[in-house]
Design an enzyme around this catalytic site. Structure first.
Site, short mmCIF file in Angstrom:
data_model
loop_
_atom_site.label_atom_id
_atom_site.label_comp_id
_atom_site.label_asym_id
_atom_site.label_seq_id
_atom_site.Cartn_x
_atom_site.Cartn_y
_atom_site.Cartn_z
N GLY A 1 -9.63 -3.08 -3.70
CA GLY A 1 -10.70 -4.05 -3.44
C GLY A 1 -12.13 -3.51 -3.96
O GLY A 1 -12.74 -4.28 -4.28
N ALA B 1 -4.70 2.71 -0.74
CA ALA B 1 -4.57 1.98 -2.29
C ALA B 1 -5.33 0.47 -2.03
O ALA B 1 -5.88 0.07 -3.16
CB ALA B 1 -3.23 1.86 -2.50
N ASP B 2 -4.87 -0.02 -1.21
CA ASP B 2 -5.53 -1.34 -0.93
C ASP B 2 -6.90 -1.59 -0.77
O ASP B 2 -7.51 -2.21 -1.57
CB ASP B 2 -5.00 -2.17 0.45
CG ASP B 2 -3.48 -2.87 0.25
OD1 ASP B 2 -3.43 -3.26 -0.90
OD2 ASP B 2 -2.80 -2.77 1.49
N LEU B 3 -7.49 -0.46 -0.02
CA LEU B 3 -8.92 -0.69 -0.03
C LEU B 3 -9.64 -0.31 -1.18
O LEU B 3 -10.71 -0.72 -1.63
CB LEU B 3 -9.31 0.37 1.04
CG LEU B 3 -8.75 0.14 2.57
CD1 LEU B 3 -9.07 1.26 3.52
CD2 LEU B 3 -9.68 -1.21 3.24
N ASP C 1 0.81 -1.16 0.14
CA ASP C 1 0.08 -0.09 0.05
C ASP C 1 0.91 1.32 -0.11
O ASP C 1 0.70 2.10 -0.88
CB ASP C 1 -0.90 0.04 1.27
CG ASP C 1 -1.65 1.38 1.55
OD1 ASP C 1 -2.79 1.27 0.46
OD2 ASP C 1 -1.05 2.20 2.03
#
Length: 398
Positions: free
Chosen positions: A185, A180-182, A152
């Protein structure tokens, strides 16, 4: 799926998701589908499971049971957990059986790992032509840096987000959650739902791909077109909007509040409420106020200095100017407005007992305004908790 793996309800009831992902981007996508009623079967390695089971502190350590990471608890509600060794033949055989019966497969391995395990996209389509495959990578599956590992904070930096965040261009900062991860997703879940809808028309699945890089670039919004169209590079400038003024965090007698004066009408209303001249030199239009940011900051904070934050929020509400305080995380979850929106859910965890989790951000209503509340949320699973249940279901289906 007339399934005994989960008794789920919701818009995606009956959709079976095989979740091979770990860490955050993929698990968040799978959790979003689980929140909507999908049957999510999380496949973990037998030794240790998902990486986030070891990410802490904080950990919660129940008596006579393995400790649980609050990080893992944050992104794995509404799932079942099984353990498979995908390097072993029997593990791959079980995965193959799951794929044949699934609607969705999610993975965020390094590019090429799933191929080496024998599950190329062509093989997946042979096993299940209706399968929707979500594949999340760090920087994309192709291109000159395709397959590059992504985490991230690295992605926040590489995708330009950190250059826009912080008090000034010399003190850039990451966002306080792994955004960035969220976002990857969220985009991934959105792509899966779109592919499932398309399958209703075509009868065939799709491969959906996104990345941490793509997810951040996808939300550059006005900062993106500021460069691509106007040729100007945005940069960090603290808690004030680069294109709207006044819009940001302003000091009061005992703290600070945030205001958003997003139109000329609001500007006039704001000035009338605080006895300011809306047409003063350098203040008459939003572009002028943006250009004269320091002057606006001094003007507004001078007006606010006579008020405590609580007094000021009452006054801003009275005159109709959008405003708010900066809450701590604890204050957010204790706030009645948060509770009223269903943003906390109580679940029964196998080893921790009753725990409260942040809830899903979507609510559904009938046309007459009645809220649909049949979805029963389940706690994040302990490692391998559902091996027997899922294996029994596979036998029933064979």
């Amino acid at each position: 799926m007339s399934t005994k793996t989960m008794e789920r309800t919701g818009p995606l009831q009956g959709v079976v998701v095989v979740d091979l992902t770990r860490a955050l981007a993929g698990p968040h996508a799978a959790m979003m589908l689980g929140d909507l009623g999908a049957d999510v079967i999380k496949v973990e390695t037998p030794h240790g499971g998902d990486d986030t089971r070891g990410w802490g502190p904080p950990f919660v350590e129940p008596a006579d049971a393995p400790r649980e990471s609050t990080y893992f608890l944050s992104t794995n509600r509404n799932k079942k957990s099984i353990t498979l060794d995908l390097k072993a033949e029997d593990g791959r055989d079980t995965l193959e059986s799951l794929i044949r019966r699934a609607d969705v497969l999610m993975e965020n391995f390094r590019t090429g790992v799933l191929d080496r395990l024998g599950f190329t996209t062509e093989r997946l389509a042979e096993l299940n032509p209706r399968l929707v495959v979500l594949s999340i990578s760090g920087f994309g599956h192709d291109g000159p840096e395709g397959g590059r590992a992504g985490y991230d904070q690295i992605a926040q930096g590489e995708a330009g987000l950190m250059s826009l965040t912080g008090p000034n261009p010399d003190e850039v900062q990451r966002v306080g959650v792994p955004i960035a991860d969220l976002l990857a997703g969220m985009y991934g879940a959105f792509g899966v739902v779109a592919a499932l809808q398309e399958r209703e028309r075509t009868g065939r699945g799709r491969v959906v791909r996104t990345s941490l890089l793509a997810s951040v670039v996808g939300v550059h919004a006005f900062q993106g077109t500021k460069w691509t169209v106007a040729g100007e590079v945005g940069e960090a400038q603290g808690n004030h909007h680069p294109s709207i003024s006044p819009y940001g965090l302003f000091r009061t007698a005992d703290g600070a509040v945030q205001i958003s004066v997003g139109s000329e009408g609001l500007w006039k209303r704001f000035c009338a409420g605080f006895h300011l001249d809306p047409d003063a030199p350098g203040m008459a239009t939003n572009p002028e106020r943006v250009e004269n940011h320091k002057q606006v900051l001094e003007l507004v904070e001078d007006a606010f200095g006579a008020y405590t934050s609580d007094e000021l929020l009452i006054e801003l509400d009275r005159i109709g100017v959008p405003a708010g305080r900066v809450r701590t995380i604890s204050e957010v979850y204790e706030w009645e407005q948060t509770k009223s929106q269903g943003l906390l859910v109580d679940v029964d965890h196998r080893t921790l007992g009753n725990i409260t989790l942040p809830g899903p951000p979507l609510r559904f209503f009938e046309p007459d305004g009645t809220e649909v509340t049949e979805t029963r949320h389940t706690a994040p699973p302990v490692l391998g908790a559902d091996n027997d249940t899922v294996m029994s279901w596979l036998k029933e289906c064979s």
